[in-house]
Motif scaffolding. Structure first.
Motif, PDB file in Angstrom:
ATOM      1  N   GLU A 247       0.823  -1.206   0.000  1.00  0.00           N
ATOM      2  CA  GLU A 247       0.000   0.000   0.000  1.00  0.00           C
ATOM      3  C   GLU A 247       0.862   1.262   0.000  1.00  0.00           C
ATOM      4  O   GLU A 247       0.541   2.248  -0.665  1.00  0.00           O
ATOM      5  N   ILE A 248       1.977   1.227   0.754  1.00  0.00           N
ATOM      6  CA  ILE A 248       2.887   2.383   0.780  1.00  0.00           C
ATOM      7  C   ILE A 248       3.507   2.600  -0.596  1.00  0.00           C
ATOM      8  O   ILE A 248       3.569   3.725  -1.104  1.00  0.00           O
ATOM      9  N   LEU A 249       3.941   1.520  -1.221  1.00  0.00           N
ATOM     10  CA  LEU A 249       4.574   1.632  -2.536  1.00  0.00           C
ATOM     11  C   LEU A 249       3.589   2.133  -3.590  1.00  0.00           C
ATOM     12  O   LEU A 249       3.969   2.897  -4.491  1.00  0.00           O
ATOM     13  N   LEU A 250       2.350   1.720  -3.483  1.00  0.00           N
ATOM     14  CA  LEU A 250       1.344   2.122  -4.471  1.00  0.00           C
ATOM     15  C   LEU A 250       1.043   3.615  -4.423  1.00  0.00           C
ATOM     16  O   LEU A 250       0.510   4.178  -5.391  1.00  0.00           O
ATOM     17  N   GLN A 251       1.382   4.269  -3.309  1.00  0.00           N
ATOM     18  CA  GLN A 251       1.135   5.709  -3.209  1.00  0.00           C
ATOM     19  C   GLN A 251       2.022   6.505  -4.172  1.00  0.00           C
ATOM     20  O   GLN A 251       1.646   7.588  -4.623  1.00  0.00           O
ATOM     21  N   ASP A 252       3.211   5.954  -4.494  1.00  0.00           N
ATOM     22  CA  ASP A 252       4.161   6.698  -5.324  1.00  0.00           C
ATOM     23  C   ASP A 252       4.595   5.958  -6.585  1.00  0.00           C
ATOM     24  O   ASP A 252       5.278   6.541  -7.428  1.00  0.00           O
ATOM     25  N   CYS A 253       4.208   4.680  -6.712  1.00  0.00           N
ATOM     26  CA  CYS A 253       4.671   3.865  -7.845  1.00  0.00           C
ATOM     27  C   CYS A 253       3.502   3.343  -8.651  1.00  0.00           C
ATOM     28  O   CYS A 253       2.371   3.248  -8.153  1.00  0.00           O
ATOM     29  N   SER A 254       3.788   2.990  -9.887  1.00  0.00           N
ATOM     30  CA  SER A 254       2.787   2.292 -10.693  1.00  0.00           C
ATOM     31  C   SER A 254       2.564   0.904 -10.109  1.00  0.00           C
ATOM     32  O   SER A 254       3.352   0.424  -9.272  1.00  0.00           O
ATOM     33  N   VAL A 255       1.501   0.245 -10.534  1.00  0.00           N
ATOM     34  CA  VAL A 255       1.201  -1.094 -10.025  1.00  0.00           C
ATOM     35  C   VAL A 255       2.358  -2.050 -10.287  1.00  0.00           C
ATOM     36  O   VAL A 255       2.802  -2.782  -9.398  1.00  0.00           O
ATOM     37  N   SER A 256       2.862  -2.051 -11.526  1.00  0.00           N
ATOM     38  CA  SER A 256       3.921  -2.994 -11.873  1.00  0.00           C
ATOM     39  C   SER A 256       5.185  -2.752 -11.055  1.00  0.00           C
ATOM     40  O   SER A 256       5.833  -3.689 -10.574  1.00  0.00           O
ATOM     41  N   THR A 257       5.547  -1.464 -10.858  1.00  0.00           N
ATOM     42  CA  THR A 257       6.737  -1.138 -10.070  1.00  0.00           C
ATOM     43  C   THR A 257       6.538  -1.476  -8.598  1.00  0.00           C
ATOM     44  O   THR A 257       7.424  -2.051  -7.943  1.00  0.00           O
ATOM     45  N   ALA A 258       5.367  -1.135  -8.072  1.00  0.00           N
ATOM     46  CA  ALA A 258       5.076  -1.412  -6.662  1.00  0.00           C
ATOM     47  C   ALA A 258       5.119  -2.913  -6.379  1.00  0.00           C
ATOM     48  O   ALA A 258       5.668  -3.353  -5.363  1.00  0.00           O
ATOM     49  N   VAL A 259       4.551  -3.690  -7.278  1.00  0.00           N
ATOM     50  CA  VAL A 259       4.542  -5.139  -7.094  1.00  0.00           C
ATOM     51  C   VAL A 259       5.958  -5.694  -7.154  1.00  0.00           C
ATOM     52  O   VAL A 259       6.363  -6.528  -6.335  1.00  0.00           O
ATOM     53  N   ALA A 260       6.740  -5.233  -8.132  1.00  0.00           N
ATOM     54  CA  ALA A 260       8.122  -5.717  -8.275  1.00  0.00           C
ATOM     55  C   ALA A 260       8.942  -5.397  -7.029  1.00  0.00           C
ATOM     56  O   ALA A 260       9.707  -6.243  -6.533  1.00  0.00           O
ATOM     57  N   LEU A 261       8.818  -4.169  -6.511  1.00  0.00           N
ATOM     58  CA  LEU A 261       9.546  -3.778  -5.302  1.00  0.00           C
ATOM     59  C   LEU A 261       9.070  -4.564  -4.082  1.00  0.00           C
ATOM     60  O   LEU A 261       9.874  -4.974  -3.232  1.00  0.00           O
ATOM     61  N   VAL A 263       7.853  -7.542  -4.030  1.00  0.00           N
ATOM     62  CA  VAL A 263       8.393  -8.905  -4.116  1.00  0.00           C
ATOM     63  C   VAL A 263       9.800  -8.942  -3.528  1.00  0.00           C
ATOM     64  O   VAL A 263      10.155  -9.842  -2.749  1.00  0.00           O
ATOM     65  N   GLU A 264      10.634  -7.960  -3.890  1.00  0.00           N
ATOM     66  CA  GLU A 264      12.017  -7.913  -3.398  1.00  0.00           C
ATOM     67  C   GLU A 264      12.067  -7.658  -1.894  1.00  0.00           C
ATOM     68  O   GLU A 264      12.876  -8.246  -1.170  1.00  0.00           O
ATOM     69  N   ILE A 265      11.184  -6.778  -1.428  1.00  0.00           N
ATOM     70  CA  ILE A 265      11.226  -6.382  -0.010  1.00  0.00           C
ATOM     71  C   ILE A 265      10.644  -7.465   0.895  1.00  0.00           C
ATOM     72  O   ILE A 265      11.207  -7.780   1.949  1.00  0.00           O
ATOM     73  N   THR A 266       9.512  -8.052   0.490  1.00  0.00           N
ATOM     74  CA  THR A 266       8.782  -8.953   1.389  1.00  0.00           C
ATOM     75  C   THR A 266       8.955 -10.430   1.062  1.00  0.00           C
ATOM     76  O   THR A 266       8.690 -11.278   1.910  1.00  0.00           O
ATOM     77  N   GLY A 267       9.309 -10.749  -0.182  1.00  0.00           N
ATOM     78  CA  GLY A 267       9.429 -12.148  -0.570  1.00  0.00           C
ATOM     79  C   GLY A 267       8.104 -12.812  -0.892  1.00  0.00           C
ATOM     80  O   GLY A 267       8.057 -14.024  -1.138  1.00  0.00           O
ATOM     81  N   ALA A 268       7.002 -12.050  -0.918  1.00  0.00           N
ATOM     82  CA  ALA A 268       5.690 -12.622  -1.235  1.00  0.00           C
ATOM     83  C   ALA A 268       5.599 -12.959  -2.721  1.00  0.00           C
ATOM     84  O   ALA A 268       6.374 -12.453  -3.541  1.00  0.00           O
ATOM     85  N   ARG A 269       4.638 -13.820  -3.059  1.00  0.00           N
ATOM     86  CA  ARG A 269       4.446 -14.205  -4.450  1.00  0.00           C
ATOM     87  C   ARG A 269       3.987 -13.006  -5.279  1.00  0.00           C
ATOM     88  O   ARG A 269       3.125 -12.242  -4.859  1.00  0.00           O
ATOM     89  N   LYS A 270       4.572 -12.876  -6.474  1.00  0.00           N
ATOM     90  CA  LYS A 270       4.229 -11.765  -7.360  1.00  0.00           C
ATOM     91  C   LYS A 270       2.750 -11.781  -7.715  1.00  0.00           C
ATOM     92  O   LYS A 270       2.089 -10.737  -7.710  1.00  0.00           O
TER      93      LYS A 270
END
Length: 290
Positions: A247-261, A263-270
């Protein structure tokens, strides 16, 4: 486009009620040089009803390769031809594909005249989701093949549709009952637009019982519409913390960028994060960047 050639019209005809044909289709059938029909005897009932006297030739599944080549030559000679099937829209589980392919490959114009189509008519009255659906033609003839077919469709989230004959509708429902959940919603549409039109929406278990006990439900032409499988709830796979990061990432990033980041930060499934991102956007009225 070869201008001196004729034109092939693909003309939808009624699936039962003779009134279900467009004015344009009637006028086209009156002025073409030739009508190519799946069954010449069957189409003549419609032609006589509208006072149409054009020449009719046969084009069916057993002769369509040879007949199509002959019709192509007539089009090249400048004749106009209407292609019709016994009922509904040609090529939809009906003959005509070789002819249309040959004509298009030859650079000759093919013009569709829309109209009745059993699967669309049934779907419009079914009350099942229509945003995404698949049409599977006729179900396989043998029980083993039908079960394999139903297993392949069991997990699809989309509404799916198939045609069935009166001789196999009960067997088809029984086979489906061995593969799909008994509470899956299905619609049985029979004899559409005809005197004994019946459209029943119920569970698979109740549909099987209905057809088993009512002989009338084993007569006519059938369209079967099946509810898609429940969609996997991928949001449940991510933790509250993973959701917070997304949710924090989505405030400043596109969906694709927020999801990619995320994944790297949390390790959750894309896939789970992407599904969650779409759900978050929906809850916020789509007010985020794509």
């Amino acid at each position: 486009m070869i201008s001196e050639c004729g034109k092939l019209y693909v003309v939808a005809t009624p699936i039962g009620n003779l009134g279900d044909i467009s004015y344009r289709a009637v006028e086209t059938l009156r002025r073409v040089d030739l009508i190519a029909a799946e069954d010449t005897r069957h189409i003549k009932t419609l032609l006589q009803h509208y006072g149409i006297n054009q020449k009719v030739i046969s084009l069916h599944q057993h002769n369509e390769e040879r007949a199509s080549a002959d019709l192509l030559e007539k089009l090249r000679a400048g004749l106009s031809i209407a292609l019709v099937s016994d009922a509904g829209t040609p090529l939809v589980s009906d003959p005509g594909m070789p002819l249309v392919r040959m004509v298009r490959d030859a650079g000759i114009e093919v013009s569709p005249l829309p109209g009745a189509c059993a699967l669309i008519a049934a779907l419009s009255a079914a009350g099942l989701p229509t945003a995404r659906f698949t049409f599977e033609g006729f179900a396989p003839r043998t029980s083993a093949e039908r079960k394999s077919f139903f297993k392949a469709k069991a997990a699809s989230p989309d509404t799916w549709i198939f045609y069935e004959s009166c001789h196999r509708v009960l067997a088809s429902l029984r086979d489906m009952g061995e593969v799909l959940p008994k509470d899956r919603q299905i619609v049985i549409a029979r004899e559409l637009t005809k005197l004994h039109e019946t459209i029943v929406k119920t569970t698979l278990a109740e549909a099987q019982a209905l057809v088993e006990t009512d002989p009338n439900m084993q007569k006519g032409e059938f369209v079967i519409i099946v509810e898609g499988a429940p969609k996997e709830d991928l949001r449940a796979e991510i933790s509250a913390e993973q959701q917070r990061v997304l949710e924090i990432l989505l405030q400043d990033c596109s969906v694709s960028t927020a999801v990619a980041l995320a994944v790297e930060i949390t390790g959750a499934r894309k896939k789970a994060l992407y599904q969650a991102a779409l759900a978050i956007g929906s809850e916020k009225g789509g007010n985020w960047r794509s």
